[in-house]
Design an enzyme around this catalytic site. Structure first.
Site, PDB file in Angstrom:
ATOM      1  N   HIS A  62      39.706  61.106  78.612  1.00 23.05           N
ATOM      2  CA  HIS A  62      39.765  62.117  77.550  1.00 23.05           C
ATOM      3  C   HIS A  62      38.381  62.176  76.880  1.00 23.05           C
ATOM      4  O   HIS A  62      37.708  61.138  76.757  1.00 23.05           O
ATOM      5  CB  HIS A  62      40.769  61.716  76.451  1.00 23.05           C
ATOM      6  CG  HIS A  62      42.183  62.135  76.670  1.00 23.05           C
ATOM      7  ND1 HIS A  62      43.246  61.366  76.214  1.00 23.05           N
ATOM      8  CD2 HIS A  62      42.736  63.235  77.238  1.00 23.05           C
ATOM      9  CE1 HIS A  62      44.379  61.976  76.508  1.00 23.05           C
ATOM     10  NE2 HIS A  62      44.102  63.107  77.126  1.00 23.05           N
ATOM     11  N   CYS A 107      42.891  58.206  69.074  1.00 23.39           N
ATOM     12  CA  CYS A 107      44.095  58.651  69.781  1.00 23.39           C
ATOM     13  C   CYS A 107      45.310  58.665  68.860  1.00 23.39           C
ATOM     14  O   CYS A 107      46.234  59.456  69.046  1.00 23.39           O
ATOM     15  CB  CYS A 107      44.404  57.724  70.957  1.00 23.39           C
ATOM     16  SG  CYS A 107      43.106  57.642  72.173  1.00 23.39           S
TER      17      CYS A 107
HETATM   18  N1  ARG Z   1      48.817  56.564  77.440  1.00 17.97           N
HETATM   19  C1  ARG Z   1      48.239  57.768  76.893  1.00 17.97           C
HETATM   20  C2  ARG Z   1      47.860  58.705  78.005  1.00 17.97           C
HETATM   21  O1  ARG Z   1      47.368  58.251  79.004  1.00 17.97           O
HETATM   22  C3  ARG Z   1      47.055  57.449  76.031  1.00 17.97           C
HETATM   23  C4  ARG Z   1      46.518  58.636  75.286  1.00 17.97           C
HETATM   24  C5  ARG Z   1      45.310  58.321  74.504  1.00 17.97           C
HETATM   25  N2  ARG Z   1      44.987  59.350  73.604  1.00 17.97           N
HETATM   26  C6  ARG Z   1      43.761  59.878  73.404  1.00 17.97           C
HETATM   27  N3  ARG Z   1      43.605  60.751  72.467  1.00 17.97           N
HETATM   28  N4  ARG Z   1      42.773  59.573  74.208  1.00 17.97           N
HETATM   29  O2  ARG Z   1      48.054  59.901  77.917  1.00 17.97           O
END
Ligand code: ARG
Length: 268
Positions: A167, A261
């Protein structure tokens, strides 16, 4: 300036599927500790004078604690999320319902057509009025164009190339109205050139900073809340005049996320 945030407690947080390289379904999560660490993060933001809304967690949605992925808002317009993986798909409706019941300041919610993971892959730099958007792992580039139409701000597309930083918010964060911090190697060579052109004075993070989830931070322009593991980045931010506020989020790291996150910013 006080900010408004949205967080969701890790009541049902576990790692029972793996959709990013950090998730290991065989390594146990301490649910009690996850809850305490999350609460400490919430308190930190409140102590800094910010308003924190809380989204009701739902059984069966273990990643709902990563509230940043549920939408992206600028100037009271909310561009909804459409998750890449089916395990998280139902989270989008919970976020949409949240905005529907907030009558102040009157959110305008726009449902997306294209796959995008909210503030996971979108962020806003208020000074130049630019949206920075990541693609390569989760959000589709077609969502960048959709976001520009919905939000009426120029969107700069940046290609992510390292799956550990799946991300945008794992590799880049705004620090104030005009300054960002980022880890260059998470981006393609051309996207690095774009970032150098737009943000020549950026704070550059090292690979250890990024691997410690240091860039997954929340800044109010002065206070920078970040993972306690990212000590080198905290020192660099302090030297640049910011006030680092370290928080421990070891349990939520097991799901592949840290401070940012867990914290959606509501920009009204
Ligand atoms: N387990 C989640 C996923 O893989 C983690 C999300 C993390 N969030 C972020 N804003 N990077 O989607």
């Amino acid at each position: 300036m006080p900010r408004t945030y949205l967080m969701c407690p890790p009541a049902y947080f576990t790692v029972k599927y793996a959709i990013n390289p950090w998730m290991d379904t065989t390594s146990p999560v301490d649910a009690d500790l996850a809850g305490k660490q999350w609460e400490r993060l919430r308190e930190t933001l409140v102590e800094l004078g910010h308003r924190v809304h809380v989204l009701t967690p739902q059984a069966g949605l273990p990643d709902m604690v990563y509230a940043a992925n549920g939408a992206f808002s600028v100037d009271g317009t909310v561009y909804g999320a459409r998750f890449r993986y089916p395990q998280r798909a139902a989270e989008a409706a919970a976020h949409q319902a949240f905005y529907a019941i907030q009558d102040e300041p009157g959110w305008r919610f726009v449902a997306p057509t294209e796959i995008n993971e909210g503030e996971g892959d979108f962020t806003y730099v208020p000074g130049p009025g630019l949206i920075l958007a990541g693609y390569g792992f989760r959000t589709e580039p077609t969502a960048h164009a959709e976001a520009q139409e919905v939000l009426g701000r120029p969107v700069i597309s940046l290609r992510l190339v390292d799956p550990r930083f799946y991300h945008l918010d794992m590799a880049l964060a705004p620090l104030d109205d005009t300054t960002i911090a980022y880890y260059p190697a998470a981006f393609s060579a051309s996207s690095q050139a774009v970032l150098r052109q737009l943000f020549p004075d950026a704070v550059l993070a090292s690979e250890p900073d990024a691997l410690a989830f240091g860039l997954n931070l929340v800044s109010d322009g002065r206070n920078v809340v970040l993972s306690s593991e990212a000590t080198a980045l905290a020192d660099r931010l302090a030297a640049a005049g910011y006030l680092p506020r370290l928080v421990e989020l070891t349990e939520l790291k097991k799901g592949g996320g840290s401070v940012k996150c867990c914290v959606a910013e509501l920009r009204s």
